[in-house]
Design a protein around this motif. Structure first.
Motif, PDB file in Angstrom:
ATOM      1  N   GLU A   1       0.796  -1.149  -0.343  1.00 16.81           N
ATOM      2  CA  GLU A   1       0.188  -0.023   0.141  1.00 16.81           C
ATOM      3  C   GLU A   1       0.830   1.627  -0.082  1.00 16.81           C
ATOM      4  OE1 GLU A   1      -3.489   1.798  -0.647  1.00 16.81           O
ATOM      5  OE2 GLU A   1      -3.730   0.181  -0.122  1.00 16.81           O
ATOM      6  N   GLU A   2       1.789   0.979   1.271  1.00 12.65           N
ATOM      7  CA  GLU A   2       2.584   2.597   0.814  1.00 12.65           C
ATOM      8  C   GLU A   2       4.592   2.137   1.297  1.00 12.65           C
ATOM      9  OE1 GLU A   2       2.449   5.565   1.572  1.00 12.65           O
ATOM     10  OE2 GLU A   2       0.172   5.803   1.401  1.00 12.65           O
ATOM     11  N   GLU A   3       4.956   1.787   0.124  1.00 11.45           N
ATOM     12  CA  GLU A   3       6.226   2.062  -0.512  1.00 11.45           C
ATOM     13  C   GLU A   3       7.407   1.946   0.232  1.00 11.45           C
ATOM     14  OE1 GLU A   3       8.688   2.079  -4.523  1.00 11.45           O
ATOM     15  OE2 GLU A   3       6.514   1.670  -4.867  1.00 11.45           O
TER      16      GLU A   3
ATOM     17  N   LEU B   1       1.951   6.267  13.199  1.00  9.45           N
ATOM     18  CA  LEU B   1       1.369   6.395  13.103  1.00  9.45           C
ATOM     19  C   LEU B   1      -0.183   6.265  13.483  1.00  9.45           C
ATOM     20  CD1 LEU B   1       1.718   7.073   8.827  1.00  9.45           C
ATOM     21  CD2 LEU B   1       2.421   8.270  10.423  1.00  9.45           C
ATOM     22  N   ASP B   2      -0.697   5.185  13.500  1.00  5.82           N
ATOM     23  CA  ASP B   2      -1.199   5.215  14.886  1.00  5.82           C
ATOM     24  C   ASP B   2      -1.692   5.473  16.304  1.00  5.82           C
ATOM     25  OD1 ASP B   2      -4.049   3.573  14.428  1.00  5.82           O
ATOM     26  OD2 ASP B   2      -2.914   2.204  16.060  1.00  5.82           O
ATOM     27  N   TYR B   3      -0.216   5.313  17.266  1.00  5.26           N
ATOM     28  CA  TYR B   3      -0.066   5.721  18.145  1.00  5.26           C
ATOM     29  C   TYR B   3      -0.337   7.911  18.080  1.00  5.26           C
ATOM     30  CZ  TYR B   3       1.857   6.995  22.125  1.00  5.26           C
ATOM     31  OH  TYR B   3       2.238   7.895  23.631  1.00  5.26           O
ATOM     32  N   LEU B   4       0.378   8.176  16.231  1.00  5.33           N
ATOM     33  CA  LEU B   4      -0.173   9.944  16.074  1.00  5.33           C
ATOM     34  C   LEU B   4      -1.308  10.258  16.551  1.00  5.33           C
ATOM     35  CD1 LEU B   4       3.652  10.439  14.855  1.00  5.33           C
ATOM     36  CD2 LEU B   4       3.318  10.951  17.682  1.00  5.33           C
ATOM     37  N   THR B   5      -1.391   9.547  15.713  1.00  9.16           N
ATOM     38  CA  THR B   5      -3.455   9.635  15.282  1.00  9.16           C
ATOM     39  C   THR B   5      -4.543   9.650  16.332  1.00  9.16           C
ATOM     40  OG1 THR B   5      -2.988   8.943  12.995  1.00  9.16           O
ATOM     41  CG2 THR B   5      -5.210   8.921  14.064  1.00  9.16           C
ATOM     42  N   LEU B   6      -3.762   8.420  17.277  1.00  8.95           N
ATOM     43  CA  LEU B   6      -4.949   8.439  18.554  1.00  8.95           C
ATOM     44  C   LEU B   6      -4.610   8.781  19.602  1.00  8.95           C
ATOM     45  CD1 LEU B   6      -4.714   4.367  19.083  1.00  8.95           C
ATOM     46  CD2 LEU B   6      -6.733   5.981  18.034  1.00  8.95           C
ATOM     47  N   HIS B   7      -3.012  10.217  19.773  1.00  5.26           N
ATOM     48  CA  HIS B   7      -2.815  10.800  20.320  1.00  5.26           C
ATOM     49  C   HIS B   7      -3.044  12.442  19.864  1.00  5.26           C
ATOM     50  CE1 HIS B   7      -1.782   6.935  22.564  1.00  5.26           C
ATOM     51  NE2 HIS B   7      -2.109   7.716  23.161  1.00  5.26           N
TER      52      HIS B   7
ATOM     53  N   ARG C   1      -5.665  -3.076   6.926  1.00  6.43           N
ATOM     54  CA  ARG C   1      -4.646  -4.048   6.800  1.00  6.43           C
ATOM     55  C   ARG C   1      -4.198  -4.467   7.394  1.00  6.43           C
ATOM     56  NH1 ARG C   1      -2.416  -5.183   1.856  1.00  6.43           N
ATOM     57  NH2 ARG C   1      -2.508  -3.450   0.191  1.00  6.43           N
ATOM     58  N   LEU C   2      -3.907  -3.936   9.043  1.00  7.29           N
ATOM     59  CA  LEU C   2      -3.107  -4.338  10.521  1.00  7.29           C
ATOM     60  C   LEU C   2      -4.466  -5.311  11.052  1.00  7.29           C
ATOM     61  CD1 LEU C   2      -1.236  -1.254  11.168  1.00  7.29           C
ATOM     62  CD2 LEU C   2      -0.265  -3.356  10.373  1.00  7.29           C
ATOM     63  N   CYS C   3      -5.626  -4.111  11.097  1.00  7.58           N
ATOM     64  CA  CYS C   3      -6.863  -5.683  11.323  1.00  7.58           C
ATOM     65  C   CYS C   3      -7.100  -6.162  10.900  1.00  7.58           C
ATOM     66  CB  CYS C   3      -8.200  -4.175  11.099  1.00  7.58           C
ATOM     67  SG  CYS C   3      -8.110  -3.210  12.256  1.00  7.58           S
ATOM     68  N   ARG C   4      -6.513  -6.864   9.551  1.00  5.06           N
ATOM     69  CA  ARG C   4      -7.116  -8.028   8.621  1.00  5.06           C
ATOM     70  C   ARG C   4      -6.092  -9.166   9.267  1.00  5.06           C
ATOM     71  NH1 ARG C   4      -7.983  -4.745   3.787  1.00  5.06           N
ATOM     72  NH2 ARG C   4      -5.966  -5.789   3.423  1.00  5.06           N
TER      73      ARG C   4
ATOM     74  N   GLN D   1      -2.525   5.999   7.787  1.00  4.03           N
ATOM     75  CA  GLN D   1      -2.505   5.324   9.156  1.00  4.03           C
ATOM     76  C   GLN D   1      -3.548   5.044   8.799  1.00  4.03           C
ATOM     77  OE1 GLN D   1      -5.365   6.592  11.021  1.00  4.03           O
ATOM     78  NE2 GLN D   1      -4.912   4.225  12.420  1.00  4.03           N
ATOM     79  N   ARG D   2      -5.163   5.403   7.934  1.00  2.39           N
ATOM     80  CA  ARG D   2      -6.216   5.031   7.642  1.00  2.39           C
ATOM     81  C   ARG D   2      -6.124   3.662   6.800  1.00  2.39           C
ATOM     82  NH1 ARG D   2      -8.581  11.021   5.834  1.00  2.39           N
ATOM     83  NH2 ARG D   2      -9.204  11.864   8.671  1.00  2.39           N
TER      84      ARG D   2
END
Length: 142
Positions: free
Chosen positions: A28-30, A40-46, A110-113, A104-105
């Motif tokens: 998805e993201e080279e 990125l997930d951590y920064l998004t949540l905070h 993908r990480l959930c799958r 991150q979106r």
């Protein structure tokens, strides 16, 4: 070193997880790695908090040099910005960019799958017990 040691087995599993997630992420993201995706997930949540490099070091149990290199790459690739903290110019506040939020979106799905696949065929009770054991192992070496 005997391959039946728990530390060896955890390290082997960690390598397999990193390799599989890096493969999924790169589709998805080279320019993004699994660890960067988790950051990125951590920064998004905070987003409403002041997150500094030392917070990333602590949360992900990584060395300062590792965090610094990773964050430099993330900034170079446009996923984050590092700006001087208002009360201490030596400290850099980490800000996720729009590109970072979008990546991150895409990665979150993908990480959930991956987590679903990773945890398949394991009962909730066994997963809870595993988490408890992993927390205890972590506590033992801290």
């Amino acid at each position: 070193m005997p391959t039946d040691h728990i530390g060896f087995q955890i390290r082997t599993l960690s390598n397999l997880i990193s390799r599989k997630i890096n493969q999924m992420v790169s589709e998805e993201e080279e320019s993004l790695t699994a660890h960067q995706s988790w950051v990125l997930d951590y920064l998004t949540l905070h987003q409403n908090q002041d997150i500094m490099q030392r917070d990333i070091e602590k949360k992900f149990s990584i060395r300062r040099s590792t965090a610094s290199h990773m964050l430099q790459l993330m900034e170079k690739n446009g996923y984050i910005q590092r700006i001087c903290a208002p009360d201490d110019a030596r400290m850099k506040k980490l800000i996720i960019t729009e590109k970072g939020i979008e990546a991150q979106r895409r990665m979150k799905d993908r990480l959930c799958r991956f987590e679903e696949l990773f945890q398949s065929n394991i009962s909730r009770e066994d997963l809870q017990y595993l988490k408890q054991i992993l927390r205890q192992l972590e506590e033992n070496i801290r």
